[in-house]
Design a protein around this motif. Structure first.
Motif, PDB file in Angstrom:
ATOM      1  N   GLU A   1      22.836  31.709  49.658  1.00  0.00           N
ATOM      2  CA  GLU A   1      23.008  33.157  49.856  1.00  0.00           C
ATOM      3  C   GLU A   1      24.399  33.565  49.396  1.00  0.00           C
ATOM      4  O   GLU A   1      25.388  32.864  49.649  1.00  0.00           O
ATOM      5  CB  GLU A   1      22.819  33.529  51.330  1.00  0.00           C
ATOM      6  CG  GLU A   1      21.383  33.377  51.819  1.00  0.00           C
ATOM      7  CD  GLU A   1      21.211  33.911  53.243  1.00  0.00           C
ATOM      8  OE1 GLU A   1      22.216  34.419  53.793  1.00  0.00           O
ATOM      9  OE2 GLU A   1      20.086  33.816  53.784  1.00  0.00           O
ATOM     10  N   GLN A   2      24.463  34.713  48.711  1.00  0.00           N
ATOM     11  CA  GLN A   2      25.734  35.255  48.213  1.00  0.00           C
ATOM     12  C   GLN A   2      26.356  36.171  49.270  1.00  0.00           C
ATOM     13  O   GLN A   2      25.685  37.060  49.795  1.00  0.00           O
ATOM     14  CB  GLN A   2      25.521  36.045  46.913  1.00  0.00           C
ATOM     15  CG  GLN A   2      25.046  35.198  45.741  1.00  0.00           C
ATOM     16  CD  GLN A   2      26.176  34.351  45.186  1.00  0.00           C
ATOM     17  OE1 GLN A   2      27.345  34.701  45.335  1.00  0.00           O
ATOM     18  NE2 GLN A   2      25.813  33.249  44.552  1.00  0.00           N
ATOM     19  N   ARG A   3      27.631  35.945  49.591  1.00  0.00           N
ATOM     20  CA  ARG A   3      28.383  36.781  50.543  1.00  0.00           C
ATOM     21  C   ARG A   3      29.717  37.198  49.923  1.00  0.00           C
ATOM     22  O   ARG A   3      30.148  36.626  48.919  1.00  0.00           O
ATOM     23  CB  ARG A   3      28.610  36.012  51.851  1.00  0.00           C
ATOM     24  CG  ARG A   3      27.281  35.622  52.526  1.00  0.00           C
ATOM     25  CD  ARG A   3      27.493  35.032  53.881  1.00  0.00           C
ATOM     26  NE  ARG A   3      26.217  34.645  54.484  1.00  0.00           N
ATOM     27  CZ  ARG A   3      26.105  34.064  55.673  1.00  0.00           C
ATOM     28  NH1 ARG A   3      27.196  33.801  56.393  1.00  0.00           N
ATOM     29  NH2 ARG A   3      24.913  33.748  56.152  1.00  0.00           N
ATOM     30  N   THR A   4      30.340  38.228  50.543  1.00  0.00           N
ATOM     31  CA  THR A   4      31.574  38.809  49.996  1.00  0.00           C
ATOM     32  C   THR A   4      32.662  38.785  51.067  1.00  0.00           C
ATOM     33  O   THR A   4      32.398  39.029  52.250  1.00  0.00           O
ATOM     34  CB  THR A   4      31.328  40.259  49.539  1.00  0.00           C
ATOM     35  OG1 THR A   4      30.210  40.281  48.651  1.00  0.00           O
ATOM     36  CG2 THR A   4      32.529  40.825  48.808  1.00  0.00           C
ATOM     37  N   ARG A   5      33.916  38.490  50.610  1.00  0.00           N
ATOM     38  CA  ARG A   5      35.072  38.532  51.506  1.00  0.00           C
ATOM     39  C   ARG A   5      36.292  39.016  50.724  1.00  0.00           C
ATOM     40  O   ARG A   5      36.318  38.945  49.495  1.00  0.00           O
ATOM     41  CB  ARG A   5      35.338  37.148  52.090  1.00  0.00           C
ATOM     42  CG  ARG A   5      35.695  36.089  51.089  1.00  0.00           C
ATOM     43  CD  ARG A   5      35.822  34.742  51.763  1.00  0.00           C
ATOM     44  NE  ARG A   5      36.023  33.682  50.776  1.00  0.00           N
ATOM     45  CZ  ARG A   5      35.918  32.382  51.049  1.00  0.00           C
ATOM     46  NH1 ARG A   5      35.625  31.980  52.285  1.00  0.00           N
ATOM     47  NH2 ARG A   5      36.103  31.478  50.105  1.00  0.00           N
ATOM     48  N   THR A   6      37.291  39.536  51.479  1.00  0.00           N
ATOM     49  CA  THR A   6      38.526  40.067  50.893  1.00  0.00           C
ATOM     50  C   THR A   6      39.680  39.135  51.233  1.00  0.00           C
ATOM     51  O   THR A   6      39.825  38.708  52.380  1.00  0.00           O
ATOM     52  CB  THR A   6      38.823  41.477  51.430  1.00  0.00           C
ATOM     53  OG1 THR A   6      37.694  42.305  51.167  1.00  0.00           O
ATOM     54  CG2 THR A   6      40.040  42.075  50.741  1.00  0.00           C
ATOM     55  N   LYS A   7      40.507  38.829  50.212  1.00  0.00           N
ATOM     56  CA  LYS A   7      41.662  37.970  50.435  1.00  0.00           C
ATOM     57  C   LYS A   7      42.873  38.531  49.697  1.00  0.00           C
ATOM     58  O   LYS A   7      42.731  39.361  48.777  1.00  0.00           O
ATOM     59  CB  LYS A   7      41.381  36.539  49.964  1.00  0.00           C
ATOM     60  CG  LYS A   7      41.178  36.395  48.475  1.00  0.00           C
ATOM     61  CD  LYS A   7      40.965  34.940  48.111  1.00  0.00           C
ATOM     62  CE  LYS A   7      40.808  34.776  46.601  1.00  0.00           C
ATOM     63  NZ  LYS A   7      40.616  33.374  46.218  1.00  0.00           N
ATOM     64  N   THR A   8      44.052  38.109  50.137  1.00  0.00           N
ATOM     65  CA  THR A   8      45.318  38.579  49.554  1.00  0.00           C
ATOM     66  C   THR A   8      45.784  37.584  48.516  1.00  0.00           C
ATOM     67  O   THR A   8      45.871  36.387  48.788  1.00  0.00           O
ATOM     68  CB  THR A   8      46.383  38.739  50.640  1.00  0.00           C
ATOM     69  OG1 THR A   8      45.895  39.632  51.637  1.00  0.00           O
ATOM     70  CG2 THR A   8      47.676  39.298  50.060  1.00  0.00           C
ATOM     71  N   VAL A   9      46.087  38.100  47.306  1.00  0.00           N
ATOM     72  CA  VAL A   9      46.559  37.288  46.189  1.00  0.00           C
ATOM     73  C   VAL A   9      47.929  37.793  45.785  1.00  0.00           C
ATOM     74  O   VAL A   9      48.155  39.004  45.699  1.00  0.00           O
ATOM     75  CB  VAL A   9      45.584  37.359  44.990  1.00  0.00           C
ATOM     76  CG1 VAL A   9      46.087  36.518  43.844  1.00  0.00           C
ATOM     77  CG2 VAL A   9      44.194  36.904  45.407  1.00  0.00           C
ATOM     78  N   TYR A  10      48.865  36.882  45.548  1.00  0.00           N
ATOM     79  CA  TYR A  10      50.220  37.233  45.136  1.00  0.00           C
ATOM     80  C   TYR A  10      50.341  37.052  43.630  1.00  0.00           C
ATOM     81  O   TYR A  10      50.093  35.969  43.104  1.00  0.00           O
ATOM     82  CB  TYR A  10      51.244  36.356  45.868  1.00  0.00           C
ATOM     83  CG  TYR A  10      51.320  36.671  47.353  1.00  0.00           C
ATOM     84  CD1 TYR A  10      52.154  37.668  47.822  1.00  0.00           C
ATOM     85  CD2 TYR A  10      50.507  35.979  48.262  1.00  0.00           C
ATOM     86  CE1 TYR A  10      52.205  37.961  49.180  1.00  0.00           C
ATOM     87  CE2 TYR A  10      50.547  36.272  49.607  1.00  0.00           C
ATOM     88  CZ  TYR A  10      51.403  37.268  50.064  1.00  0.00           C
ATOM     89  OH  TYR A  10      51.453  37.563  51.393  1.00  0.00           O
ATOM     90  N   ARG A  11      50.711  38.140  42.933  1.00  0.00           N
ATOM     91  CA  ARG A  11      50.845  38.142  41.481  1.00  0.00           C
ATOM     92  C   ARG A  11      52.308  38.071  41.117  1.00  0.00           C
ATOM     93  O   ARG A  11      53.160  38.738  41.739  1.00  0.00           O
ATOM     94  CB  ARG A  11      50.201  39.406  40.905  1.00  0.00           C
ATOM     95  CG  ARG A  11      50.192  39.470  39.390  1.00  0.00           C
ATOM     96  CD  ARG A  11      49.309  40.620  38.913  1.00  0.00           C
ATOM     97  NE  ARG A  11      49.716  41.873  39.518  1.00  0.00           N
ATOM     98  CZ  ARG A  11      50.680  42.678  39.021  1.00  0.00           C
ATOM     99  NH1 ARG A  11      51.298  42.342  37.906  1.00  0.00           N
ATOM    100  NH2 ARG A  11      50.996  43.803  39.621  1.00  0.00           N
ATOM    101  N   ASN A  12      52.653  37.257  40.114  1.00  0.00           N
ATOM    102  CA  ASN A  12      54.038  37.100  39.653  1.00  0.00           C
ATOM    103  C   ASN A  12      54.383  38.202  38.659  1.00  0.00           C
ATOM    104  O   ASN A  12      53.675  38.417  37.674  1.00  0.00           O
ATOM    105  CB  ASN A  12      54.242  35.738  38.993  1.00  0.00           C
ATOM    106  CG  ASN A  12      54.143  34.607  39.990  1.00  0.00           C
ATOM    107  OD1 ASN A  12      54.527  34.767  41.133  1.00  0.00           O
ATOM    108  ND2 ASN A  12      53.619  33.464  39.568  1.00  0.00           N
TER     109      ASN A  12
END
Length: 463
Positions: free
Chosen positions: A75-86
């Motif tokens: 099953e496909q699920r969705t979540r939000t995460k924080t990514v740090y960009r240089n």
């Protein structure tokens, strides 16, 4: 292995049922063969006869059964995460570096030179002087002579001889010999035999099944939480300023002129500023997750087992036996006798004879002779010669060499600074969800199958 066991069991069933075919008849395949005589017309009717028998043979049969199978689906699920960009930022700074500058210098050094000179030297020489003298010597001169000598020769001749030899002459005789004949006769005998009778038995067994179930448990995970911090840093700025300089310029006529001009220059100044720095700190949080587990359950099932039991039975069989009888017959025997005979043959022989011959030979005779030879005598003489020699002298000279002198300089250097900027990113991930499904499978089961075989009713007819 299964094929080997089935073949062995089939051969055993044939071995058991074949004797049963002989229980109802005699050796001729009829109800009575006792009155038949060897060589009579009934002898032609006696022969191998085949009888059809039905036996039950165990055989592996494929059956279809329905079983429960534990499976999983994605099953496909969705979540939000924080990514740090240089994010890159260009900066510059002044740094000092050292350069080695070459310089020419001079020094005085001493060196040694070998100076040649001539010197007179006295030496002694051995000078050869030639003279003549007479010498006596001996020479070996060859001289031819003759002599008489005796030698032996083998002369061949032929002789006739008579020899006796033995010959074996064959002849035939008649002889009476005894020989033994095995005469066949028939006896009736009661024998016991064992039959394996198949029967079916039900057996109950317990087996274990892994039943899936879902359980909720709380787990702890670590999250990096971003926060902003203010700090003060020093940076260098190039400040422009104007300076008046005097320069010498050549005009169109080629005459030098002095003029004043404004020159734009820069100087480095250090300043202070406040910047925001993005950092992260780790926090522990909890969440509930579903875990798929299995528990073992014991179940019971009944199945049929094919077995056999042994039974002892009796039957009458005819046994063919033989008895020994001694008889006589006349045989022809081939023999040989020795006879003495005579034959003539020729023999070649040799006899020795002594003969004489004249032989030439050479002898070396010594002879005295005279000759003149040259003799060399060595006489010593004193002479003079010029010898070249060297002596060492110390001199001085000026030598130039290069020395690298370190010199300190400054330069502007550009460099790049990376900053981490937080961003919210949505991602998709896959979860394996367990579910139960009924599935049809094929199972190998051992069953008894009826089979018809051909067995011999009798083998031969004997008196």
């Amino acid at each position: 292995m299964r094929h080997f066991l089935m073949s062995g069991l089939f051969a055993a069933m044939i071995a058991v049922w074949c004797p049963m075919a002989f229980a109802d008849c005699n050796d001729c395949g009829t109800s009575d063969c006792g009155g038949s005589v060897a060589g009579s017309p009934s002898d032609a009717a006696c022969g191998p006869q085949m009888v059809t028998k039905t036996i039950r043979v165990p055989q592996m049969v494929t059956e279809t059964r329905v079983v429960n199978v534990a499976k999983t689906r994605q099953e496909q699920r969705t979540r939000t995460k924080t990514v740090y960009r240089n994010v890159q930022e260009q900066r510059s700074r002044t740094e000092s570096y050292t350069v080695k500058v070459p310089q020419q210098r001079t020094r005085t050094e001493s060196y040694t030179v070998k100076v040649p000179y001539t010197e007179t030297q006295t030496y002694t020489v051995r000078v050869p002087q030639c003279s003549t003298k007479t010498v006596n010597y001996k020479v070996m001169v060859p001289e031819c002579r003759t002599r008489e000598e005796s030698y032996t020769v083998m002369v061949p001749y032929t002789e006739q001889k008579t020899a006796k030899y033995m010959v074996k002459v064959p002849y035939t005789e008649t002889k009476v010999v005894d020989y033994t004949v095995k005469v066949p006769y028939t006896e009736t005998k009661i024998v016991d035999y064992t039959v394996q009778v198949p029967y079916t038995e039900q057996k109950t067994e317990t087996y274990t099944v892994s039943v899936p179930y879902t359980e909720t448990k709380t787990e702890t995970y670590t999250v990096s939480v971003p926060y902003t911090e203010t700090r003060t840093e020093e940076y260098t700025v190039s400040v422009p300023y104007t300076e008046t300089e005097t320069r010498t310029v050549t005009d169109a006529c080629g005459c030098p002129q002095t003029i004043c001009c404004q020159v734009q220059k820069t100087r480095c100044e250090t300043r202070t500023r406040c910047i925001n720095v993005c950092k992260t700190r780790c926090e522990e949080r909890t969440r509930e997750v579903k875990v798929c587990k299995t528990r073992c359950e014991e179940r019971t099932r009944t199945y049929n087992v094919c077995k056999t039991r042994c039974e002892t039975r009796q039957r009458e069989v005819k046994v063919c036996k033989t008895r020994c009888e001694t008889r006589q017959r006349e045989v022809q025997v081939c023999k040989t006798r020795c006879e003495e005979r005579t034959r003539c043959y020729t023999v070649k022989k040799c006899r020795p004879e002594t003969r004489t011959r004249t032989v030439k030979y050479t002898v070396m005779v010594p002879e005295c002779r005279t000759r003149e030879v040259k003799v060399v005598n060595m006489v010593c003489e004193t002479r003079e010669r010029q010898v070249c020699k060297t002596r060492c002298e110390t001199r001085q000279r000026e030598v130039s060499y290069t020395v690298c002198v370190p010199e300190c300089r400054t330069r502007e250097v550009s460099y790049t600074v990376c900053k981490k900027v937080p961003e919210q990113v949505t991602e998709n991930y896959t979860v394996c969800v367990p579910y139960c499904e009924q599935q049809t499978v094929e199972v190998q089961v051992c069953k008894n199958v009826c089979k018809e075989i051909q067995v011999p009713a009798c083998n031969c007819c004997c008196n």
